[in-house]
Design a protein around this motif. Structure first.
Motif, PDB file in Angstrom:
ATOM      1  N   VAL A  20      25.015  50.021  19.735  1.00 22.00           N
ATOM      2  CA  VAL A  20      23.634  49.535  19.647  1.00 22.00           C
ATOM      3  C   VAL A  20      22.695  50.731  19.603  1.00 22.00           C
ATOM      4  CG1 VAL A  20      21.824  48.169  20.767  1.00 22.00           C
ATOM      5  CG2 VAL A  20      24.231  47.476  20.988  1.00 22.00           C
ATOM      6  N   LEU A  21      21.721  50.676  18.723  1.00 21.78           N
ATOM      7  CA  LEU A  21      20.772  51.776  18.567  1.00 21.78           C
ATOM      8  C   LEU A  21      19.383  51.208  18.269  1.00 21.78           C
ATOM      9  CD1 LEU A  21      21.279  55.067  16.606  1.00 21.78           C
ATOM     10  CD2 LEU A  21      19.419  53.579  15.940  1.00 21.78           C
ATOM     11  N   LEU A  22      18.378  51.635  19.008  1.00 22.50           N
ATOM     12  CA  LEU A  22      17.009  51.188  18.778  1.00 22.50           C
ATOM     13  C   LEU A  22      16.352  52.153  17.795  1.00 22.50           C
ATOM     14  CD1 LEU A  22      14.521  50.045  21.587  1.00 22.50           C
ATOM     15  CD2 LEU A  22      13.792  50.930  19.379  1.00 22.50           C
ATOM     16  N   GLU A  23      15.939  51.621  16.646  1.00 21.78           N
ATOM     17  CA  GLU A  23      15.341  52.474  15.606  1.00 21.78           C
ATOM     18  C   GLU A  23      14.351  51.672  14.765  1.00 21.78           C
ATOM     19  OE1 GLU A  23      14.667  55.136  14.033  1.00 21.78           O
ATOM     20  OE2 GLU A  23      15.710  56.625  15.250  1.00 21.78           O
ATOM     21  N   SER A  24      13.623  52.389  13.915  1.00 20.38           N
ATOM     22  CA  SER A  24      12.706  51.732  12.976  1.00 20.38           C
ATOM     23  C   SER A  24      13.453  51.350  11.706  1.00 20.38           C
ATOM     24  CB  SER A  24      11.542  52.658  12.630  1.00 20.38           C
ATOM     25  OG  SER A  24      11.954  53.640  11.697  1.00 20.38           O
ATOM     26  N   ASP A  25      12.779  50.620  10.833  1.00 18.94           N
ATOM     27  CA  ASP A  25      13.410  50.219   9.579  1.00 18.94           C
ATOM     28  C   ASP A  25      13.782  51.409   8.701  1.00 18.94           C
ATOM     29  OD1 ASP A  25      10.953  50.490   7.474  1.00 18.94           O
ATOM     30  OD2 ASP A  25      10.221  49.632   9.335  1.00 18.94           O
ATOM     31  N   TYR A  26      13.228  52.583   9.037  1.00 23.13           N
ATOM     32  CA  TYR A  26      13.624  53.823   8.362  1.00 23.13           C
ATOM     33  C   TYR A  26      15.133  53.992   8.442  1.00 23.13           C
ATOM     34  CZ  TYR A  26      14.702  58.861   8.454  1.00 23.13           C
ATOM     35  OH  TYR A  26      15.271  60.096   8.271  1.00 23.13           O
ATOM     36  N   PHE A  27      15.720  53.617   9.562  1.00 23.82           N
ATOM     37  CA  PHE A  27      17.169  53.757   9.746  1.00 23.82           C
ATOM     38  C   PHE A  27      17.927  52.979   8.679  1.00 23.82           C
ATOM     39  CE2 PHE A  27      21.147  52.254  11.755  1.00 23.82           C
ATOM     40  CZ  PHE A  27      21.728  53.471  12.055  1.00 23.82           C
ATOM     41  N   TRP A  28      17.463  51.779   8.380  1.00 29.10           N
ATOM     42  CA  TRP A  28      18.121  50.919   7.401  1.00 29.10           C
ATOM     43  C   TRP A  28      17.954  51.438   5.973  1.00 29.10           C
ATOM     44  CZ3 TRP A  28      21.307  46.748   7.014  1.00 29.10           C
ATOM     45  CH2 TRP A  28      21.282  46.007   5.837  1.00 29.10           C
ATOM     46  N   ARG A  29      16.726  51.791   5.613  1.00 27.26           N
ATOM     47  CA  ARG A  29      16.441  52.111   4.207  1.00 27.26           C
ATOM     48  C   ARG A  29      16.663  53.576   3.843  1.00 27.26           C
ATOM     49  NH1 ARG A  29      11.208  54.227   4.577  1.00 27.26           N
ATOM     50  NH2 ARG A  29      10.033  53.474   6.368  1.00 27.26           N
ATOM     51  N   SER A  30      16.767  54.464   4.842  1.00 29.25           N
ATOM     52  CA  SER A  30      16.903  55.887   4.516  1.00 29.25           C
ATOM     53  C   SER A  30      18.080  56.574   5.192  1.00 29.25           C
ATOM     54  CB  SER A  30      15.614  56.641   4.888  1.00 29.25           C
ATOM     55  OG  SER A  30      14.520  56.189   4.128  1.00 29.25           O
ATOM     56  N   VAL A  31      18.531  56.043   6.324  1.00 32.51           N
ATOM     57  CA  VAL A  31      19.614  56.709   7.061  1.00 32.51           C
ATOM     58  C   VAL A  31      20.978  56.174   6.653  1.00 32.51           C
ATOM     59  CG1 VAL A  31      20.601  57.184   9.330  1.00 32.51           C
ATOM     60  CG2 VAL A  31      18.114  57.252   9.007  1.00 32.51           C
ATOM     61  N   VAL A  32      21.203  54.870   6.843  1.00 34.61           N
ATOM     62  CA  VAL A  32      22.517  54.297   6.517  1.00 34.61           C
ATOM     63  C   VAL A  32      22.520  53.638   5.139  1.00 34.61           C
ATOM     64  CG1 VAL A  32      23.260  54.020   8.901  1.00 34.61           C
ATOM     65  CG2 VAL A  32      21.925  52.190   7.816  1.00 34.61           C
ATOM     66  N   GLU A  33      21.503  53.864   4.349  1.00 35.21           N
ATOM     67  CA  GLU A  33      21.449  53.326   2.980  1.00 35.21           C
ATOM     68  C   GLU A  33      22.716  53.754   2.236  1.00 35.21           C
ATOM     69  OE1 GLU A  33      20.869  52.598  -1.019  1.00 35.21           O
ATOM     70  OE2 GLU A  33      20.899  54.676  -0.303  1.00 35.21           O
ATOM     71  N   PRO A  34      23.431  52.811   1.627  1.00 33.67           N
ATOM     72  CA  PRO A  34      24.783  53.094   1.108  1.00 33.67           C
ATOM     73  C   PRO A  34      24.901  54.227   0.099  1.00 33.67           C
ATOM     74  CG  PRO A  34      24.390  50.730   1.211  1.00 33.67           C
ATOM     75  CD  PRO A  34      23.077  51.385   1.510  1.00 33.67           C
TER      76      PRO A  34
ATOM     77  N   GLU B 183       9.113  62.946  19.770  1.00 32.43           N
ATOM     78  CA  GLU B 183       8.405  61.672  19.669  1.00 32.43           C
ATOM     79  C   GLU B 183       9.358  60.503  19.448  1.00 32.43           C
ATOM     80  OE1 GLU B 183       5.019  59.196  19.774  1.00 32.43           O
ATOM     81  OE2 GLU B 183       5.462  61.215  20.503  1.00 32.43           O
ATOM     82  N   ALA B 184      10.561  60.777  18.931  1.00 33.78           N
ATOM     83  CA  ALA B 184      11.543  59.700  18.760  1.00 33.78           C
ATOM     84  C   ALA B 184      11.894  59.079  20.106  1.00 33.78           C
ATOM     85  CB  ALA B 184      12.799  60.229  18.074  1.00 33.78           C
ATOM     86  N   THR B 185      11.923  59.884  21.165  1.00 27.92           N
ATOM     87  CA  THR B 185      12.176  59.345  22.498  1.00 27.92           C
ATOM     88  C   THR B 185      11.089  58.360  22.897  1.00 27.92           C
ATOM     89  OG1 THR B 185      13.460  61.207  23.365  1.00 27.92           O
ATOM     90  CG2 THR B 185      12.172  59.956  24.964  1.00 27.92           C
ATOM     91  N   THR B 186       9.849  58.706  22.618  1.00 31.68           N
ATOM     92  CA  THR B 186       8.733  57.860  23.025  1.00 31.68           C
ATOM     93  C   THR B 186       8.665  56.582  22.198  1.00 31.68           C
ATOM     94  OG1 THR B 186       7.586  59.967  23.394  1.00 31.68           O
ATOM     95  CG2 THR B 186       6.322  57.966  23.706  1.00 31.68           C
ATOM     96  N   MET B 187       8.768  56.737  20.887  1.00 28.14           N
ATOM     97  CA  MET B 187       8.598  55.577  20.001  1.00 28.14           C
ATOM     98  C   MET B 187       9.833  54.704  19.884  1.00 28.14           C
ATOM     99  SD  MET B 187       5.710  54.770  18.648  1.00 28.14           S
ATOM    100  CE  MET B 187       5.799  54.109  16.989  1.00 28.14           C
ATOM    101  N   GLN B 188      11.020  55.293  20.009  1.00 30.69           N
ATOM    102  CA  GLN B 188      12.246  54.508  19.887  1.00 30.69           C
ATOM    103  C   GLN B 188      12.925  54.311  21.240  1.00 30.69           C
ATOM    104  OE1 GLN B 188      10.958  55.257  16.417  1.00 30.69           O
ATOM    105  NE2 GLN B 188      12.367  56.965  16.612  1.00 30.69           N
ATOM    106  N   GLY B 189      12.160  54.545  22.311  1.00 24.91           N
ATOM    107  CA  GLY B 189      12.734  54.393  23.630  1.00 24.91           C
ATOM    108  C   GLY B 189      11.729  53.883  24.637  1.00 24.91           C
ATOM    109  N   VAL B 190      10.879  54.782  25.113  1.00 28.09           N
ATOM    110  CA  VAL B 190       9.996  54.446  26.230  1.00 28.09           C
ATOM    111  C   VAL B 190       8.992  53.350  25.889  1.00 28.09           C
ATOM    112  CG1 VAL B 190       8.313  55.347  27.870  1.00 28.09           C
ATOM    113  CG2 VAL B 190      10.224  56.782  27.157  1.00 28.09           C
TER     114      VAL B 190
END
Length: 470
Positions: free
Chosen positions: A301-315, A229-236
């Motif tokens: 460049v990467l297309l993502e949701s705010d989840y990326f900011w607060r949970s993925v690359v969170e320091p 689903e990441a392909t659909t929601m963060q891509g298509v």
């Protein structure tokens, strides 16, 4: 859930029995049925019982939400009702199961006339439940839905609780998708660190400049079936709304339309032009791998949701933590294919997800359930549900309070939520999504967009029927 009123009838003839039964039925439904559209039933009750159902459990799944309901919501609402002279019993039906198991349970409860009074569901299920007649438009259930809270929920976000132009529930929270970019790589490639592309070509041009950097993948646009689903929601889907047409409109799913071909051509330009890593899209853990590469300054460049900011690359606690996130990571709105080419004539677009609270049409207390719903979505309650964390909510006033110290999340709240769109909450959506994922996989592997579009349409017709494909 249906109200049951027993009619006690002494020994008498059939005619008298029939007359009493008819009278009871006319008065309130003593045959065990609540009259459809009777929004005022039990409106003046001094003792009420309401049940809220959620896929959350104290000490288990979605524990924060469960704790909030059990330890804050129920006591507060009960006190409020007591002050009005109403004795309220609020029950919390906890669940901690898989999403599909929870969905099946809720559907069965509603189908058989049972279930809780207020039910939390994934927004992607809304249309399916509505089409099945298991939930009804909010005004049909409770009557007047006037509420000052609507003014605090952006219209686009309200769309999460709507289907076929009718409001069924209240959104419980949401997210938004943007283009994240690495400012350090941009600076090295001679690109502006306050980058805001205004067309797909602007994104491709930035990718071309980033291509000059050794060991860097310029653009990551999720593709293929492995990413699901990441392909659909963060891509298509973000790309598709950027062409001016959503994947589903006027009762039809987009087939091999010019817009679908445009999206597939975009994928071809990225992965056939050396701007993306096609191998990454085939890996079982490709999405997680893309997170790691971005944090290691290897994706531009990467297309993502705010989840990326607060949970993925969170320091501190991110799954791919970036110690310098706050200075190294930039974000930009997702541009339409060209200015004004997006849905609604928009310059910029986004996609969002989230949950919705709905009121069971079988509730014995529709007015009180609506009052409870308003309380659950009040500014005080929504802020309390965050338990001190910085996260997007459905309410703009709460976002203004809790996101002030986070410029990225504030950007989502202020710039993205007013323009976002949601997936069609229909039973066929997962099959359509799978077909779209396969289409991107085929393009990434080297097939032409036109050939892939034809194959996609064939898969779509097989999945949903010719009559449902536009």
């Amino acid at each position: 859930m249906a109200a049951v009123i027993q009619c006690h009838v002494g020994p008498m003839g059939r005619t008298k029995v029939f007359g009493l039964l008819v009278a009871c039925g006319l008065l309130a439904g003593c045959l065990g049925q609540t009259r459809s559209g009777d929004q005022a039933r039990n409106a003046d009750a001094k003792e009420i019982t309401l049940t809220i159902v959620a896929n959350a459990a104290v000490g288990g799944k979605n524990a924060r939400g469960a704790n909030w309901i059990q330890n804050w919501v129920i006591p507060r609402f009960t006190e409020m009702q007591k002050a009005k002279g109403v004795t309220a019993t609020i029950k919390f039906e906890q669940n901690g199961t898989g999403d599909e198991d929870f969905k099946t349970k809720v559907a069965l409860d509603l189908k058989t006339g049972g279930g809780g009074d207020i039910i939390e569901i994934d927004g992607i299920w809304l249309g399916e439940f509505a089409q099945a007649g298991q939930i009804k438009p909010l005004d049909e259930v409770v009557g007047d839905t006037g509420w000052d809270g609507w003014d605090q929920i952006p219209e686009a976000v309200q769309g999460l609780g709507e289907f076929d132009g009718k409001r069924y529930g209240v959104p419980m929270g949401t997210d938004g998708r943007v283009l994240f970019f690495n400012k350090k790589l941009f600076a090295q490639a001679g690109l502006p660190v306050d980058w805001q592309p205004r067309s797909w070509q602007d994104v491709l041009d930035a990718g071309t400049k980033l291509k000059s950097l050794q060991g860097v993948t310029p653009i990551q646009l999720n593709a293929g079936s492995a990413m699901g689903e990441a392909t659909t929601m963060q891509g298509v889907l973000p790309a598709l709304v950027g062409t001016g047409r959503p994947v589903y409109e006027n009762g039809k799913w987009q087939g091999d339309s010019a817009q679908v071909k445009d999206v597939l051509s975009l994928y071809r330009k990225i992965y056939g032009g050396g701007l993306g890593d096609p191998v990454l899209q085939q890996e079982a853990n490709g999405r997680q791998r893309s997170f790691t590469l971005f944090s290691e300054n290897k994706i531009g460049v990467l297309l993502e949701s705010d989840y990326f900011w607060r949970s993925v690359v969170e320091p501190k606690n991110g799954v791919a933590a970036m110690a310098d996130r706050d200075v190294a990571v930039g974000w930009a709105l997702v541009p339409a294919k060209e200015p004004k080419a997006g849905v609604g004539g928009q310059d910029f677009v986004s996609m969002s997800g989230g949950g919705v609270r709905v009121i069971n049409p079988n509730t014995q207390y529709p007015r009180q359930a609506w009052e409870f719903m308003q309380f659950l979505n009040s500014a005080e309650a929504v802020k309390e549900s965050l338990a001190g964390t910085a996260q997007l909510t459905q309410r703009q006033d709460v976002n203004d309070q809790v996101l002030g110290g986070d410029p990225m999340l504030s950007f989502i709240a202020e710039k993205v939520l007013p323009i976002t769109r949601y997936r069609p909450g229909l039973a066929d959506y997962p099959k359509v999504s799978a077909a779209l994922q396969q289409a991107t996989a085929d393009v990434v592997s080297g097939k032409s967009p036109d050939d892939v579009a034809r194959a996609y349409r064939e898969a779509l017709v097989k999945a949903v029927g010719e009559q449902n494909v536009g």
